[in-house]
Design a protein around this motif. Structure first.
Motif, PDB file in Angstrom:
ATOM      1  N   ARG A   2     -40.551  40.129 -94.633  1.00  0.00           N
ATOM      2  CA  ARG A   2     -39.141  39.850 -94.884  1.00  0.00           C
ATOM      3  C   ARG A   2     -38.888  38.351 -94.758  1.00  0.00           C
ATOM      4  N   ALA A   5     -33.597  34.587 -92.786  1.00  0.00           N
ATOM      5  CA  ALA A   5     -32.251  34.294 -93.257  1.00  0.00           C
ATOM      6  C   ALA A   5     -31.955  32.815 -93.055  1.00  0.00           C
ATOM      7  N   GLY A   8     -26.871  31.877 -93.728  1.00  0.00           N
ATOM      8  CA  GLY A   8     -26.150  32.871 -92.969  1.00  0.00           C
ATOM      9  C   GLY A   8     -24.645  32.808 -92.881  1.00  0.00           C
ATOM     10  N   GLY A  11     -22.534  34.416 -95.762  1.00  0.00           N
ATOM     11  CA  GLY A  11     -22.888  35.819 -95.916  1.00  0.00           C
ATOM     12  C   GLY A  11     -22.317  36.683 -94.808  1.00  0.00           C
ATOM     13  N   ALA A  12     -22.423  36.195 -93.573  1.00  0.00           N
ATOM     14  CA  ALA A  12     -21.905  36.962 -92.440  1.00  0.00           C
ATOM     15  C   ALA A  12     -20.392  37.114 -92.531  1.00  0.00           C
ATOM     16  N   ARG A  15     -19.576  39.661 -95.258  1.00  0.00           N
ATOM     17  CA  ARG A  15     -19.895  41.020 -94.802  1.00  0.00           C
ATOM     18  C   ARG A  15     -18.837  41.533 -93.835  1.00  0.00           C
ATOM     19  N   SER A  40     -25.630  41.685-101.604  1.00  0.00           N
ATOM     20  CA  SER A  40     -26.282  42.166-100.395  1.00  0.00           C
ATOM     21  C   SER A  40     -27.211  41.090 -99.816  1.00  0.00           C
ATOM     22  N   ARG A  41     -27.949  40.433-100.695  1.00  0.00           N
ATOM     23  CA  ARG A  41     -28.864  39.387-100.227  1.00  0.00           C
ATOM     24  C   ARG A  41     -28.101  38.176 -99.712  1.00  0.00           C
ATOM     25  N   GLU A  43     -25.121  38.378 -98.270  1.00  0.00           N
ATOM     26  CA  GLU A  43     -24.601  38.806 -96.971  1.00  0.00           C
ATOM     27  C   GLU A  43     -25.661  38.735 -95.880  1.00  0.00           C
ATOM     28  N   ASN A  44     -26.895  38.975 -96.237  1.00  0.00           N
ATOM     29  CA  ASN A  44     -27.980  38.956 -95.256  1.00  0.00           C
ATOM     30  C   ASN A  44     -28.623  37.580 -95.104  1.00  0.00           C
TER      31      ASN A  44
END
Length: 271
Positions: A2, A5, A8, A11-12, A15, A40-41, A43-44
């Motif tokens: 993985r 991140a 961040g 994205g945080a 979300r 989604s990516r 947000e992560n």
């Protein structure tokens, strides 16, 4: 494996806002020009938002303040930002009809980058050494005991108030103001000028803006509050104490510290 991140903050925030409104990823991405998988990516923290348009569109969908979203994305956030990312921007620009708000937004970004690039060469010391800053700008600071302040005739020296006539913080502000004028002049190819008695002039306001970012660099200000966060829900005395701490550590007047905190939006005073 993985990926770590690295994008961040935005994205945080997206979300959290999406979850508060109860929207799915598909709902939040609807009509934004990006797919729910891309969102989604984002947000992560695995992808940056692909465009300013997407930042604004997703923020609107999830109910996140657009200016806050732009700030978290590291993008343009002053007045005029919405116009700069509008669908008609290219047409407006090519027609020479850029509004004052949008032109001001672009100019502020340019000045911010000018100050950041310059401050990066001053080392990581706190507070910034204004004599070193002046040398880097090719400027000689001269203490003046008289009323005449500003640049000398050749534009290579800048007169600042002598120690007996002003506070140390005020001297630093004067010195940084001169350095800022020199940077802006060099950037445009003009001779440096300073009219300290005419503070309402755009040139003087720009010099103050650049000087504030030289004396209180964004990177050091952020580092300061990573170690000891600014209270966001505390009392007025707690906020004032934090403000005084910034002024003391960066050796700037309290109003300059307040302006830098407000601009970077590190925290808000809870009323």
């Amino acid at each position: 494996m993985r990926r770590a991140a690295i994008h961040g903050p935005l994205g945080a925030a997206l979300r959290n806002a999406r979850r508060r409104t109860g929207l799915s990823l598909r709902d939040a991405a609807d009509g934004t020009g990006i797919s729910y998988s891309t969102l989604s990516r984002v947000e992560n923290g695995l992808l940056p938002m692909p465009s300013l348009e997407a930042v604004l569109a997703v923020a609107r969908n999830v109910g996140l303040d657009e200016q806050e979203a732009l700030r978290l994305a590291g993008r343009l956030a002053p007045p005029g930002a919405a116009e700069l990312v509008s669908s008609g921007f290219k047409r407006v620009l090519s027609g020479g009809r850029l509004s004052p708000a949008a032109a001001g937004a672009l100019r502020q970004v340019h000045l911010r980058e000018l100050a950041s690039e310059f401050s990066a060469g001053l080392g990581a010391g706190r507070p910034v050494d204004v004599l070193l800053a002046a040398r880097h700008a090719g400027l000689v600071l001269v203490a003046s005991t008289g009323q005449e302040l500003g640049f000398t005739g050749d534009g290579m020296s800048y007169r600042v108030p002598a120690a007996a006539g002003s506070s140390y913080a005020a001297q630093r502000v004067w010195s940084a103001h001169g350095v800022a004028h020199k940077l802006i002049a060099d950037d445009t190819g003009a001779a440096p000028q300073c009219r300290p008695q005419e503070g309402a002039l755009a040139e003087e306001r720009e010099a103050d803006y650049v000087a504030s970012r030289i004396l209180v660099p964004a990177s050091l200000l952020a580092a300061e509050f990573r170690q000891e966060p600014l209270p966001v829900q505390g009392s007025l005395p707690a906020f004032i104490t934090a403000l005084e701490r910034v002024a003391a550590r960066f050796r700037v007047p309290a109003d300059w510290a307040a302006a830098r905190l407000a601009e970077d939006r590190i925290g808000e005073l809870s009323r």
